[in-house]
Motif scaffolding. Structure first.
Motif, short mmCIF file in Angstrom:
data_model
loop_
_atom_site.label_atom_id
_atom_site.label_comp_id
_atom_site.label_asym_id
_atom_site.label_seq_id
_atom_site.Cartn_x
_atom_site.Cartn_y
_atom_site.Cartn_z
N ALA A 78 0.67 -1.27 -0.02
CA ALA A 78 0.00 0.12 0.11
C ALA A 78 1.06 1.36 0.12
O ALA A 78 0.54 2.47 -0.62
N ASN A 87 0.01 5.48 -2.11
CA ASN A 87 -0.29 6.43 -1.27
C ASN A 87 -1.01 5.99 0.14
O ASN A 87 -1.91 6.58 0.60
N ASP A 110 -3.11 3.79 0.40
CA ASP A 110 -4.64 3.25 0.11
C ASP A 110 -4.56 2.00 -0.23
O ASP A 110 -4.51 1.70 -1.38
N GLY A 145 -7.27 0.48 -0.75
CA GLY A 145 -8.08 0.06 -1.83
C GLY A 145 -7.50 0.24 -3.23
O GLY A 145 -8.09 -0.35 -4.14
N LEU A 146 -6.47 0.85 -3.44
CA LEU A 146 -5.84 1.06 -4.53
C LEU A 146 -4.98 -0.07 -4.96
O LEU A 146 -4.53 -0.30 -6.30
#
Ligand SMILES: N[C@@H]1[C@@H](O)[C@H](O)[C@@H](COP(=O)(O)O)O[C@@H]1O
Length: 317
Positions: free
Chosen positions: A171, A175, A177, A179-180
Motif C-alpha cells: 500500500a 499512497n 491506500d 483500496g488501490l
C-alpha cells in the motif's frame, strides 16, 4: 544454501550487483548463447539495479545478450501505471542499459486470457533452456515472487490472489491506500524459481528478519515459500545485519565462518572445485582470524574439521 551478511542494505546490494556482473561476464553471452536472467521488483532490488546501471555506464557490463524474465506483475493495472512492474523495471533498469527490448519478458497482467499468458511464459522460459540466475526478494511473510503463504511448492506461473499482509506492505506504493492495491497478480511459481540453475535473494531490513529466520532455520514449509531454497542445489541469500536479528548467534557465526573460509581459499588460489556445474571455491579448514567483535569470536572453532566440499563451497546445499 549460502548466507552472506553485509553491514547494511547498500553493501548487500553491492555484493549482489558484483555477483551478477561476474556471472554474466564469465558466461560471455552471445546472440546464439544468451544469458537468461530472472528479475524481481520491490524496494530491496533498487540499489542493485542502480549499481548495475553504474557498472554499465562504466563499461563493466553489457546486457546486449541478456534475456530477462520478470517474476511477477499485477493484474488489471495499466502497463504504463507508475506502479506497474513494467514501469518499475524500465524506470530502474531497462531504460538505462543496452538491453534489446525484444529480450525483455514481463507477464502481461491485462492479457485477455491470463491462464494462457502464464502457460506461454513458462513455455518461453523452457524454450531458452531455463533461467541461469534468478534474482529475487522476499516479502515479510516469507513469500518469493507472489507465492504467498500456502502456495504449492510445485507451482508454476499462474494467477494468484494477494495475501492481506502483502497488500498492506505494498500500500506504501499506492499512497497508503489499500483500496488501490491490486488484489491479484500473475507470478512465476515456486517450481519455476527452483528450476533456475542458480537463485540469489536479497533481504534487507528488520521487517524481513522473521522470514529469514523461518527460511534458514525452519523446515521447508509452504507458509514461507522462500524456505524452498533449502532444496535448491545452488542458492544464495544476501542480507544486511537487520535481517539477521531473529537468527541464532550460532547460525550467523556458521555462515560468517563459511564466507571467511572461502575468502581465505580464494587468496591461496587453490584449484577450483566443480559443484553442480558451477565453479566453486576449494575447501579449507577455518582455524583463525576471528575478528574480536564478531559473534564468531565467542564460539570455539576446532583446529580442523571435516567438511564436505558441497557444504562449504559456492553452490552449497
Ligand atoms: N512481488 C514482490 C516480491 O517479489 C518482493 O520480493 C516483495 C518484497 O518487496 P520489498 O523489497 O519492497 O520489501 O514485494 C512484492 O511482494
Amino acid at each position: 544454501m549460502r548466507l552472506i551478511i553485509r553491514e547494511d542494505a547498500d553493501t548487500a546490494a553491492e555484493y549482489i550487483a558484483e555477483y551478477i556482473i561476474e556471472r554474466i561476464n564469465t558466461f560471455a553471452p552471445t546472440t546464439e548463447r544468451p544469458f537468461i536472467l530472472g528479475l524481481p521488483t520491490g524496494s530491496s532490488p533498487v540499489p542493485i539495479y542502480r549499481s548495475l546501471v553504474t557498472a554499465y555506464q562504466m563499461g563493466r557490463i553489457s546486457f546486449r545478450h541478456v534475456i530477462t524474465f520478470n517474476m511477477d506483475e499485477y493484474v488489471g493495472l495499466p502497463r504504463d501505471h507508475p506502479e506497474s512492474y513494467y514501469t518499475f523495471m524500465h524506470t530502474n533498469l531497462f531504460n538505462h542499459v543496452d538491453i534489446d527490448p525484444d529480450n525483455i519478458n514481463i507477464l502481461n497482467g491485462n492479457a485477455p486470457d491470463l491462464q494462457e499468458e502464464c502457460t506461454m511464459y513458462e513455455a518461453k522460459i523452457q524454450k531458452y533452456g531455463g533461467i541461469h540466475l534468478f534474482l529475487g526478494g522476499v516479502g515479510s511473510d516469507g513469500h518469493i515472487a507472489f507465492n504467498e503463504p500456502g502456495s504449492s511448492l510445485s507451482s508454476r506461473t499462474r494467477l494468484k490472489s494477494l495475501a492481506y499482509e502483502t497488500m498492506l506492505a505494498n500500500a506504501r506504493f499506492f499512497n497508503g491506500d489499500m483500496g488501490l492495491v491490486p488484489r491479484m497478480a500473475l507470478t512465476v511459481g515456486v517450481q519455476t524459481i527452483m528450476n533456475a540453475k542458480e537463485v540469489v535473494i536479497i533481504a534487507t531490513g528488520a521487517s524481513k528478519a522473521l522470514a529469514i529466520q523461518s527460511a534458514i532455520e525452519g523446515g521447508v514449509n509452504h507458509m514461507c515459500t522462500l524456505s524452498c531454497l533449502q532444496l535448491h542445489p545452488c542458492s544464495l541469500v544476501v542480507v544486511d545485519q537487520d535481517a539477521t536479528m531473529e537468527l541464532k548467534v550460532k547460525t550467523v557465526a556458521y555462515f560468517r565462518g563459511v564466507e571467511r573460509t572461502i575468502q581465505k581459499s580464494a587468496k591461496t588460489r587453490r584449484p577450483l572445485v566443480q559443484t553442480n556445474g558451477i565453479h566453486a571455491e576449494p575447501v579449507e579448514a577455518e582455524t583463525d582470524e576471528l575478528s574480536p567483535d564478531s559473534m564468531s569470536s565467542r564460539i570455539q572453532i576446532p583446529q580442523s574439521f571435516p567438511v564436505r566440499s558441497a557444504t562449504i563451497s559456492y553452490g552449497s546445499t
